[in-house]
Design a protein around this motif. Structure first.
Motif, PDB file in Angstrom:
ATOM      1  N   SER A 103      62.919  23.907  78.230  1.00 34.62           N
ATOM      2  CA  SER A 103      63.303  25.203  77.668  1.00 34.62           C
ATOM      3  C   SER A 103      64.432  25.847  78.462  1.00 34.62           C
ATOM      4  CB  SER A 103      62.093  26.133  77.601  1.00 34.62           C
ATOM      5  OG  SER A 103      61.541  26.353  78.887  1.00 34.62           O
ATOM      6  N   GLY A 104      64.546  25.513  79.754  1.00 31.23           N
ATOM      7  CA  GLY A 104      65.650  26.041  80.554  1.00 31.23           C
ATOM      8  C   GLY A 104      67.000  25.628  79.993  1.00 31.23           C
ATOM      9  N   PHE A 105      67.119  24.388  79.522  1.00 31.99           N
ATOM     10  CA  PHE A 105      68.359  23.926  78.903  1.00 31.99           C
ATOM     11  C   PHE A 105      68.679  24.730  77.642  1.00 31.99           C
ATOM     12  CE2 PHE A 105      67.827  19.929  81.326  1.00 31.99           C
ATOM     13  CZ  PHE A 105      69.147  19.702  81.705  1.00 31.99           C
ATOM     14  N   VAL A 106      67.640  25.005  76.838  1.00 30.56           N
ATOM     15  CA  VAL A 106      67.849  25.721  75.585  1.00 30.56           C
ATOM     16  C   VAL A 106      68.329  27.150  75.860  1.00 30.56           C
ATOM     17  CG1 VAL A 106      66.745  26.550  73.469  1.00 30.56           C
ATOM     18  CG2 VAL A 106      66.144  24.298  74.401  1.00 30.56           C
ATOM     19  N   ILE A 107      67.712  27.822  76.833  1.00 31.87           N
ATOM     20  CA  ILE A 107      68.124  29.188  77.187  1.00 31.87           C
ATOM     21  C   ILE A 107      69.554  29.184  77.725  1.00 31.87           C
ATOM     22  CG2 ILE A 107      67.660  31.159  78.699  1.00 31.87           C
ATOM     23  CD1 ILE A 107      64.678  30.291  78.628  1.00 31.87           C
ATOM     24  N   ALA A 108      69.879  28.206  78.571  1.00 32.19           N
ATOM     25  CA  ALA A 108      71.234  28.102  79.121  1.00 32.19           C
ATOM     26  C   ALA A 108      72.252  27.846  78.010  1.00 32.19           C
ATOM     27  CB  ALA A 108      71.288  26.998  80.162  1.00 32.19           C
ATOM     28  N   ALA A 109      71.868  27.036  77.020  1.00 31.96           N
ATOM     29  CA  ALA A 109      72.765  26.764  75.894  1.00 31.96           C
ATOM     30  C   ALA A 109      73.057  28.050  75.113  1.00 31.96           C
ATOM     31  CB  ALA A 109      72.138  25.719  74.971  1.00 31.96           C
ATOM     32  N   LEU A 176      77.538  13.261  75.548  1.00 29.69           N
ATOM     33  CA  LEU A 176      77.102  14.258  74.573  1.00 29.69           C
ATOM     34  C   LEU A 176      78.175  15.316  74.349  1.00 29.69           C
ATOM     35  CD1 LEU A 176      73.328  14.803  75.493  1.00 29.69           C
ATOM     36  CD2 LEU A 176      74.226  13.833  73.364  1.00 29.69           C
ATOM     37  N   MET A 177      78.823  15.773  75.430  1.00 27.81           N
ATOM     38  CA  MET A 177      79.896  16.757  75.261  1.00 27.81           C
ATOM     39  C   MET A 177      81.049  16.175  74.453  1.00 27.81           C
ATOM     40  SD  MET A 177      80.161  19.004  78.784  1.00 27.81           S
ATOM     41  CE  MET A 177      80.243  17.600  79.911  1.00 27.81           C
ATOM     42  N   ILE A 188      79.196  22.060  75.178  1.00 26.21           N
ATOM     43  CA  ILE A 188      78.250  22.257  76.281  1.00 26.21           C
ATOM     44  C   ILE A 188      76.897  22.716  75.744  1.00 26.21           C
ATOM     45  CG2 ILE A 188      77.781  23.456  78.441  1.00 26.21           C
ATOM     46  CD1 ILE A 188      80.765  23.816  78.813  1.00 26.21           C
ATOM     47  N   ALA A 189      76.910  23.705  74.849  1.00 23.32           N
ATOM     48  CA  ALA A 189      75.654  24.243  74.317  1.00 23.32           C
ATOM     49  C   ALA A 189      74.870  23.174  73.566  1.00 23.32           C
ATOM     50  CB  ALA A 189      75.941  25.435  73.403  1.00 23.32           C
ATOM     51  N   ALA A 190      75.526  22.441  72.695  1.00 21.89           N
ATOM     52  CA  ALA A 190      74.832  21.407  71.915  1.00 21.89           C
ATOM     53  C   ALA A 190      74.306  20.291  72.819  1.00 21.89           C
ATOM     54  CB  ALA A 190      75.784  20.836  70.863  1.00 21.89           C
ATOM     55  N   ALA A 191      75.110  19.935  73.823  1.00 18.15           N
ATOM     56  CA  ALA A 191      74.672  18.898  74.770  1.00 18.15           C
ATOM     57  C   ALA A 191      73.426  19.347  75.517  1.00 18.15           C
ATOM     58  CB  ALA A 191      75.796  18.573  75.753  1.00 18.15           C
ATOM     59  N   TRP A 192      73.381  20.613  75.945  1.00 16.29           N
ATOM     60  CA  TRP A 192      72.236  21.108  76.696  1.00 16.29           C
ATOM     61  C   TRP A 192      70.969  21.179  75.837  1.00 16.29           C
ATOM     62  CZ3 TRP A 192      74.584  25.507  80.260  1.00 16.29           C
ATOM     63  CH2 TRP A 192      75.199  24.878  81.357  1.00 16.29           C
ATOM     64  N   VAL A 193      71.087  21.572  74.581  1.00 20.43           N
ATOM     65  CA  VAL A 193      69.911  21.601  73.705  1.00 20.43           C
ATOM     66  C   VAL A 193      69.367  20.185  73.528  1.00 20.43           C
ATOM     67  CG1 VAL A 193      69.118  22.006  71.338  1.00 20.43           C
ATOM     68  CG2 VAL A 193      70.551  23.710  72.479  1.00 20.43           C
ATOM     69  N   THR A 194      70.270  19.242  73.284  1.00 20.11           N
ATOM     70  CA  THR A 194      69.850  17.842  73.113  1.00 20.11           C
ATOM     71  C   THR A 194      69.176  17.314  74.372  1.00 20.11           C
ATOM     72  OG1 THR A 194      71.731  17.494  71.611  1.00 20.11           O
ATOM     73  CG2 THR A 194      70.646  15.527  72.499  1.00 20.11           C
TER      74      THR A 194
END
Length: 458
Positions: A103-109, A176-177, A188-194
């Protein structure tokens, strides 16, 4: 909740005949995931190219705080929840770790999408950092219980995955980026969610497969041998008593100095090799360098921790500090202005990172030697506040000096000799602290018999 009853400690106790060698893969699943934090440097330049909500660009120091907060929270959460882990068990701790890390990745995204550095700090740094702390200590304590005959090997098996996380995280993040950039998604955002979703699923493998040994279990045919070293105690020290011993704080300095120096390379790895070899190293090659460092980090954790079972923990750290100081002093001379050897730079950096990783993997066994196995998880958790400190101090040194050189319009590559020689000096401080380590005084020992819980058949 009944649906989460599989997380209960009792549900994770191994049945008779269970092989202890099935536990290391569970530890690796967690540590290979959370070790992604070591590949954060591949996101630094893309983040520097983004604009904040007010239209200004973020500075190198502001971006560096993301990594620093994650490492700081790692140590603080390990210290805070280490004692809880002793009763809750590794399965519950790993589940919470997977949830927080993903979930940390999703919030950061979301923070990237909204151009909010505060949200990135909260997600990648704070929430993800809690996942790092719990995910880090839970497999370590479990494997020490499964391998009382080889504690160094056990901690090496547990922690080598953390060092190898960048080997997966660096190319994964880069690819991913690149993929999302061509598909018109915010890269960056899409890569972090994935990545958050992928890492959560992978860590859940560890949650479902980890087991703890049964009470009074020991490896088949193994009987403890009389200690050959005064530093290996046959007595236990509880976490509160350990916290006030000189030995705890000497090891705190040992770990802090070793980590501060190593983090100076890891946090700046991709930009550093590009700066020192201007125009000779592409971003893709720099990402490959991060992956190579990850291999050295992972191999060093297993090699040095296993070696410490034979030569002792204190001599192992003496090697880290003496050889490390020399190599840090030599590293800047491999750049374009001197030897101009990328291969030599990569080799020296790799050796340094192997000893950095080896320091992490050896420290839990060092603690077990000095304080016994009674509260080793909780003591280890508190000692990781040294990592928290190093995670702030190391990047502050590196990014602060680099920002100064940029502000003064001095080429960035000229800052690295200063940075790396400071790191060499820190290792000398660590050498002196390790030199002063002595056996724990009898007044700190637990005076009653401690029932040791250890588990299944080897």
């Amino acid at each position: 909740m009944a649906v989460l009853s599989f997380l209960d400690y009792e549900r994770s106790v191994a049945r008779p005949g269970f092989s202890r060698w099935l536990v290391p893969p569970a530890a690796l699943a967690v540590h290979l995931s959370i070790g992604q934090v070591y590949s954060f440097s591949v996101f630094k330049n893309p983040l520097l190219a983004l604009k904040a909500a007010d239209g200004t660009l973020w500075s190198l120091k502001e971006i560096g705080y993301i990594f620093s907060i994650a490492i700081a929270v790692l140590g603080l959460s390990a210290a805070l929840f280490g004692k809880w882990l002793e009763t809750a068990g590794p399965r519950k701790a790993m589940f919470v770790a997977a949830t927080c890390f993903g979930s940390g990745f999703v919030i950061a995204a979301l923070g990237v999408t909204l151009h909010s550095l505060a949200l990135i700090y909260l997600g990648y740094g704070v929430v993800g950092g809690v996942g790092l702390g719990l995910g880090y200590i839970s497999p370590v304590s479990t494997l020490i219980k499964w391998f009382p005959d080889r504690p160094g090997l056990a901690t090496g098996l547990a922690i080598m995955g953390f060092g190898g996380g960048a080997m997966i995280g660096s190319p994964l993040g880069t690819k991913l980026m690149a993929f999302y950039k061509t598909s018109d998604h915010p890269p960056i955002a899409a890569a972090w969610v994935t990545m958050g979703l992928l890492y959560f699923v992978f860590m859940m493998f560890g949650v479902f497969t980890v087991r703890v040994p049964q009470k009074d279990w020991k490896p088949s045919g193994w009987t403890p041998k009389p200690s050959q070293s005064a530093l290996i105690s046959t007595h236990n020290v509880d976490v509160n008593s350990a916290f006030i011993t000189p030995q705890f704080w000497l090891l705190w300095i040992v770990l802090c100095m070793n980590v501060t120096a190593g983090i100076g390379i890891l946090e700046q790895a991709a930009p550093m090799i590009q700066d020192l070899f201007k125009g000779s190293v592409s971003p893709a090659a720099a990402a490959g360098f991060v992956g190579v460092l990850s291999l050295f980090n992972m191999a060093g954790r297993f090699f040095w921790a296993s070696t410490s079972d034979f030569i002792g923990r204190k001599p192992t750290y003496m090697i880290f500090f003496t050889a490390g100081a020399v190599l840090y002093a030599l590293l800047p001379f491999t750049g374009t202005d001197h030897l101009n050897s990328v291969a030599f730079f990569v080799l020296i950096a790799g050796l340094l990172i192997s000893m950095y990783g080896g320091g992490f993997a050896t420290i839990p066994a060092y603690l077990k030697d000095l304080f016994g196995g009674y509260h080793v998880s909780a003591i280890h958790g508190r000692l990781l506040t040294a990592w928290s400190t190093a995670g702030i101090v190391g990047p502050l040194i590196v990014n602060g000096i680099l920002d100064y050189y940029v502000a003064q319009h001095i080429p960035k590559q000229e800052a690295y000799p200063v940075i790396l020689h400071i790191m060499a000096g820190l290792l000398i401080v660590g050498f002196l602290a390790n030199l002063l380590v002595r056996p724990v005084a009898e007044r700190y020992w637990v005076k009653t018999t401690i029932p040791v819980t250890v588990g299944g058949e080897a």
